[in-house]
Scaffold this motif. Structure first.
Motif, PDB file in Angstrom:
ATOM      1  N   THR A 122       0.838  -1.210   0.000  1.00  0.00           N
ATOM      2  CA  THR A 122       0.000   0.000   0.000  1.00  0.00           C
ATOM      3  C   THR A 122       0.866   1.250   0.000  1.00  0.00           C
ATOM      4  OG1 THR A 122      -1.783  -1.148   1.173  1.00  0.00           O
ATOM      5  CG2 THR A 122      -1.822   1.253   1.225  1.00  0.00           C
ATOM      6  N   SER A 299     -14.741  -5.467  -4.137  1.00  0.00           N
ATOM      7  CA  SER A 299     -13.704  -6.390  -3.659  1.00  0.00           C
ATOM      8  C   SER A 299     -14.322  -7.577  -2.938  1.00  0.00           C
ATOM      9  CB  SER A 299     -12.748  -5.671  -2.704  1.00  0.00           C
ATOM     10  OG  SER A 299     -12.002  -4.703  -3.365  1.00  0.00           O
ATOM     11  N   ASN A 331      -6.818  -4.459   2.599  1.00  0.00           N
ATOM     12  CA  ASN A 331      -5.801  -4.173   1.588  1.00  0.00           C
ATOM     13  C   ASN A 331      -6.383  -3.296   0.485  1.00  0.00           C
ATOM     14  OD1 ASN A 331      -3.308  -4.354   0.165  1.00  0.00           O
ATOM     15  ND2 ASN A 331      -4.228  -5.896  -1.155  1.00  0.00           N
ATOM     16  N   MET A 332      -5.820  -2.101   0.312  1.00  0.00           N
ATOM     17  CA  MET A 332      -6.387  -1.154  -0.652  1.00  0.00           C
ATOM     18  C   MET A 332      -5.288  -0.486  -1.473  1.00  0.00           C
ATOM     19  SD  MET A 332      -9.425   0.628   1.548  1.00  0.00           S
ATOM     20  CE  MET A 332     -10.642  -0.357   2.432  1.00  0.00           C
ATOM     21  N   SER A 370      -5.905   2.770   5.181  1.00  0.00           N
ATOM     22  CA  SER A 370      -6.420   1.589   4.468  1.00  0.00           C
ATOM     23  C   SER A 370      -6.955   0.556   5.443  1.00  0.00           C
ATOM     24  CB  SER A 370      -5.310   0.967   3.604  1.00  0.00           C
ATOM     25  OG  SER A 370      -4.277   0.449   4.408  1.00  0.00           O
ATOM     26  N   ASN A 416      -6.863  -3.977  -6.131  1.00  0.00           N
ATOM     27  CA  ASN A 416      -6.992  -4.432  -4.741  1.00  0.00           C
ATOM     28  C   ASN A 416      -7.061  -5.953  -4.641  1.00  0.00           C
ATOM     29  OD1 ASN A 416      -7.015  -1.791  -3.831  1.00  0.00           O
ATOM     30  ND2 ASN A 416      -9.223  -1.686  -3.557  1.00  0.00           N
TER      31      ASN A 416
END
Length: 448
Positions: A122, A299, A331-332, A370, A416
């Motif tokens: 990230t 996602s 998680n981004m 995130s 992502n």
């Protein structure tokens, strides 16, 4: 007297079992595809549906109302089915994964490795976004910022975020699809089963059976993916058409170039160097999930298909069942790139030049946010508001990019879920190596 007449109660039970087995085999045969017919791979079906959706959407621009009213609902039905299956998939797959490890320390090691990987990638994503956004800075359109209004999302303090991770009710996290709370529930129950030991054997069997049932239901729903993709994307194109890009084309192009660079460079290097897999094999295997994520912009909705793709690539089920739901929540990488690009663009529109220290602040804020905004609806906008505030940029500037957020979202969601998959492959490979070293050590000790 024939054999059936001489059977006692046990014989009757056996006969009933045989009948059930024959019926099950017959049902399986019914679902098998006719010999000689080879079905097109799911990735191919989704890609064709995606292309047809774009073409149909462009042709239906003058009838956008029809597309939104009569086509979009079928896409919504498909997305609802995906959302329906995601919570039980996450709950039972994580419990099954934890129980299969039979070691709380191992779960902690996998979780720790995953979180460290997610934070590092990230940070890399935000840095790439800022770097490339600065390169293209002179090409951005200067849009009017007068009269801009944006309702700032309600901020959540760090302590509230920590408190909100832990459920206070067994049903509410599942009914609200709050993935972080569902993950915590699954971990607590899984740990408890491990600690109970042999007496919990029936519970272990029940969890594995439930996991198999929901996985099968997931397979059935995923067969509808091409139809769902078409019905979700067609109305978006019909309603907006080429004008959705308009004057913001350069900003969108910058973001998508960053998405591609991050995937090709960061994921390829990590998958190859740490995961021991060819990047070409990885991206080819991930294609169905990537295409689905691009069209659905969800996602969590892509999670079932992502799990299937990772397991086909060789990731162990115990790892994918834990790492992927966690990644879908915290998680981004794509969203982090979005923060960097939009921050530079909004600053440019207001005639503000960001200093190096402000850019470092953006990297740190986007990385930590995130996790802090995990499970929050519209997390991308919430994160962007936090990032802008951290460097003193007007939050109202979000209105400049809000109109094309869906286009940003399609790319960032794809990145992502690809990042989640790369983590699953890497962690699974590291666990395999660790198991092999332990086996060699045990063999050497036994030999002595």
């Amino acid at each position: 007297m024939n054999e059936k007449e001489t059977r006692g109660p046990d014989g009757a039970e056996n006969m009933a079992a045989e009948v059930m087995e024959e019926a099950a085999e017959s049902a399986k045969e019914d679902f098998k595809e006719p010999k000689g017919k080879k079905q097109m791979p799911l990735a191919g079906q989704i890609f064709i549906a995606l292309v047809l959706a774009i073409i149909a959407g462009l042709l239906m621009q003058s009838h956008a109302h029809f597309a939104v009213t009569y086509i979009q609902p079928f896409g919504t039905i498909f997305l609802n089915l995906i959302k329906f299956i995601v919570v039980p998939i996450v709950l039972f797959s994580i419990m099954a994964g934890v129980v299969s490890m039979s070691d709380i320390k191992k779960v902690g090691a996998i979780g720790g490795t995953s979180i460290v990987y997610y934070l590092i990638t990230t940070a890399c994503a935000t840095t790439i976004g800022l770097a490339l956004a600065n390169v293209f800075d002179g090409f951005y359109p200067v849009l009017s910022t007068s009269g801009l209004k944006f309702d700032k999302p309600e901020s959540v303090s760090a302590m509230d975020t920590i408190v909100n991770i832990f459920p206070n009710n067994f049903i509410t996290p599942m009914s609200e699809a709050n993935m972080l709370k569902v993950i915590v529930m699954a971990l607590i129950i899984g740990f408890a089963i491990i600690l109970v030991g042999e007496k919990a054997a029936p519970a272990v069997k029940g969890i594995n059976v439930c996991n198999d049932i929901f996985m099968k239901a997931m397979e059935m729903i995923l067969k509808l993916s091409p139809v769902g993709v078409f019905c979700l994307l067609c109305p978006v194109v019909a309603e907006n058409g080429p004008k959705i890009i308009g004057s913001l084309g350069m900003v969108l192009l910058t973001a998508y170039i960053c998405y591609v660079i991050h995937a090709v460079v960061v994921y390829s290097l990590t998958v190859r160097a740490i995961g021991g897999m060819s990047p070409f094999k990885f991206f080819k295997g991930m294609l169905p999930a990537m295409l689905f994520a691009f069209s659905s912009a969800s996602s969590v909705g892509t999670l079932p298909l992502n799990m299937e793709c990772c397991e086909k690539l060789g990731a162990s089920k115990e790892v994918t069942s834990f790492v992927l739901p966690l990644g879908a929540t915290i998680n981004m990488d794509g969203t982090a790139i979005y923060q960097g690009v939009c921050s530079i663009f909004i600053a440019s529109c207001y005639g503000i030049h960001l200093t190096p220290s402000q850019m470092v602040t953006i990297v740190l804020t986007a990385t930590l946010a995130s996790i802090g905004t995990a499970g929050v609806p519209g997390a991308g906008m919430v994160m962007l508001a936090m990032v802008l505030q951290s460097v003193g940029l007007p939050v109202a500037g979000i209105a400049l990019v809000a109109g094309v957020d869906r286009i940003f979202d399609m790319g960032r969601t794809t990145l992502n879920i690809t990042g989640d998959a790369s983590c699953a492959i890497i962690v699974s490979h590291l666990q395999d190596r660790k198991s092999k070293r332990a086996a060699k050590k045990a063999a050497a000790q036994s030999g002595n």
